[in-house]
Design an enzyme around this catalytic site. Structure first.
Site, PDB file in Angstrom:
ATOM      1  CG  MET A 292      10.911 -20.393 -52.356  1.00  0.00           C
ATOM      2  SD  MET A 292      10.036 -21.640 -53.434  1.00  0.00           S
ATOM      3  CE  MET A 292      11.443 -22.176 -54.329  1.00  0.00           C
TER       4      MET A 292
ATOM      5  NE  ARG B 189      21.824  -0.079 -72.193  1.00  0.00           N
ATOM      6  CZ  ARG B 189      21.442   0.508 -70.867  1.00  0.00           C
ATOM      7  NH1 ARG B 189      21.731  -0.223 -69.975  1.00  0.00           N
ATOM      8  NH2 ARG B 189      20.810   1.589 -71.032  1.00  0.00           N
TER       9      ARG B 189
ATOM     10  CE  LYS C  47      15.220   1.516 -65.947  1.00  0.00           C
ATOM     11  NZ  LYS C  47      16.520   1.463 -66.688  1.00  0.00           N
TER      12      LYS C  47
ATOM     13  CE1 TYR D 285      16.051 -27.654 -47.202  1.00  0.00           C
ATOM     14  CE2 TYR D 285      15.806 -25.443 -48.016  1.00  0.00           C
ATOM     15  CZ  TYR D 285      15.473 -26.612 -47.603  1.00  0.00           C
ATOM     16  OH  TYR D 285      14.068 -26.823 -48.188  1.00  0.00           O
TER      17      TYR D 285
END
Length: 378
Positions: free
Chosen positions: A315, A140, A49, A267
């Protein structure tokens, strides 16, 4: 040119800004480890998966089947269809689907947790094989114990009508990674009782499955004949099973500069250099799956030295401290690997990010290409 320089020069020729190198031989070895550890006659389902935890579902699936897995497991219907589209013909089991997707699952086994789900499957013209899920304590999904008799009787009725075939009964461990398997044994007892009730209703499931990767090691379950192995395929070794990590994440130095003491980095200048130092820019960031929260502790390997990450991970890039080491643009950077060369491991990154290795692997973005090798190609 030294051996180290030859290796680095070769890496520079083939490496883009970043790549994830997947060692298929490690996946193959991990499947074989589980086959040796489970009870004789127990089959292995390779759970691929989430694109095989970011490793590439089709390639991993083929490798796992080649190593002796007999089933493939996925969470979602679309993932099952992608495997079929890739030409994989092994049995596939999926447990999350919308009723509108059932029309596409003619040759896929599906999970059923309640009578309403069962009715949807019966109404689907092509779906046949189902695995009834009993909630044994995970809470679940799955049938609650008080609804189990109703579900098994309804399933037996529809099986007698020829609408479905109940091929399995299953559940999921909530504490499989605990070496003290007392909780898992209670779940196994509940599942065994559920199987007995299913048989009393007239069903004869071929497969009984409960264990995940960790539970296949910690829980002795001769009552089960199928083990679902997901994390363990990729060397996520929660219980000391002797598994091999399957991925190395690589980048390279993009820029190098010398800065003086008192200079801020990245930053908001959350890091200020205490001394003159050399910094190197690594062109991979949180958009690619590098966890931003890890910045204060993380390090990478470059030129055989652990270099700490300085300031915030952004990023697309982050900065590391090379100290007084001579570093050049293009030098390979190992973000994580198996640790054999001194590089950080996936477990270390998970610790720095306050998460689990599963999330780091699954978070690797589409901008990071996957390259597949066998151990002999290293």
């Amino acid at each position: 040119m030294t051996d180290m320089n030859l290796v680095e020069a070769s890496a520079q020729r083939v490496l883009g800004l970043a790549e994830a190198v997947v060692d298929l031989s490690a996946i193959r070895d991990n499947v074989r480890t589980y086959r040796r550890r489970v009870h004789p006659g127990t089959e292995v389902m390779a759970v691929v998966k989430a694109d095989a935890f970011g490793h590439g579902a089709a390639r991993v699936a083929r490798t796992a089947l080649d190593a002796g897995a007999t089933w493939l497991g996925v969470a979602r219907a679309g993932e099952a269809m992608q495997l079929r589209a890739a030409g994989l013909t092994a049995p596939i089991f999926t447990w999350l689907y919308d009723e509108t997707e059932l029309i596409w699952l003619a040759d896929v086994d599906v999970s059923v947790s309640n009578v309403a789900d069962l009715q949807h499957v019966v109404a689907a013209p092509n779906v046949r094989n189902v695995h009834l899920k009993l909630d044994t304590g995970m809470h679940r999904g799955g049938s609650t114990p008080d609804q189990w008799i109703e579900l098994t009787r309804a399933a037996a009725y529809h099986e007698a009508q020829g609408s479905i075939s109940v091929r399995g009964v299953w559940s999921h461990l909530s504490h499989g990674d605990e070496l003290d398997a007392s909780h898992s044994r209670r779940q196994l007892q509940l599942l065994t009782t559920g199987v007995a009730l299913a048989k009393r209703a007239g069903l004869a499931p071929q497969y009984i499955h409960l264990a995940n990767s960790a539970g296949a090691i910690t829980l002795d379950a001769p009552e089960c004949n199928l083990a679902r192995i997901g994390a363990g395929l990729f060397g996520i070794d929660e219980v000391g099973a002797g598994l091999r990590p399957s991925m190395k994440l690589m980048s390279k130095v993009a820029q190098v500069r010398r800065i003086k003491a008192g200079e801020g980095v990245s930053y908001s200048h959350t890091y200020v250099t205490p001394r003159d130092t050399t910094i190197a820019l690594v062109p991979i960031g949180y958009a690619d799956g590098i966890p931003r929260i890890a910045a204060e502790q993380a390090s990478v390997l470059c030129r055989g030295v652990r270099m700490p990450v300085l300031g915030r991970i952004t990023m697309d890039q982050f900065v590391v401290d090379a100290g007084d080491l001579v570093v050049e643009p293009g030098d390979p950077v190992t973000i994580f690997g198996d640790g054999s060369s001194g590089e950080p491991t996936i477990a270390e990154w998970a610790g720095w990010a306050q998460t689990i290795p599963h999330e780091i692997y699954c978070g690797l973005g589409a901008r990071v290409p996957r390259r597949y090798i066998e151990e002999a190609q290293r």
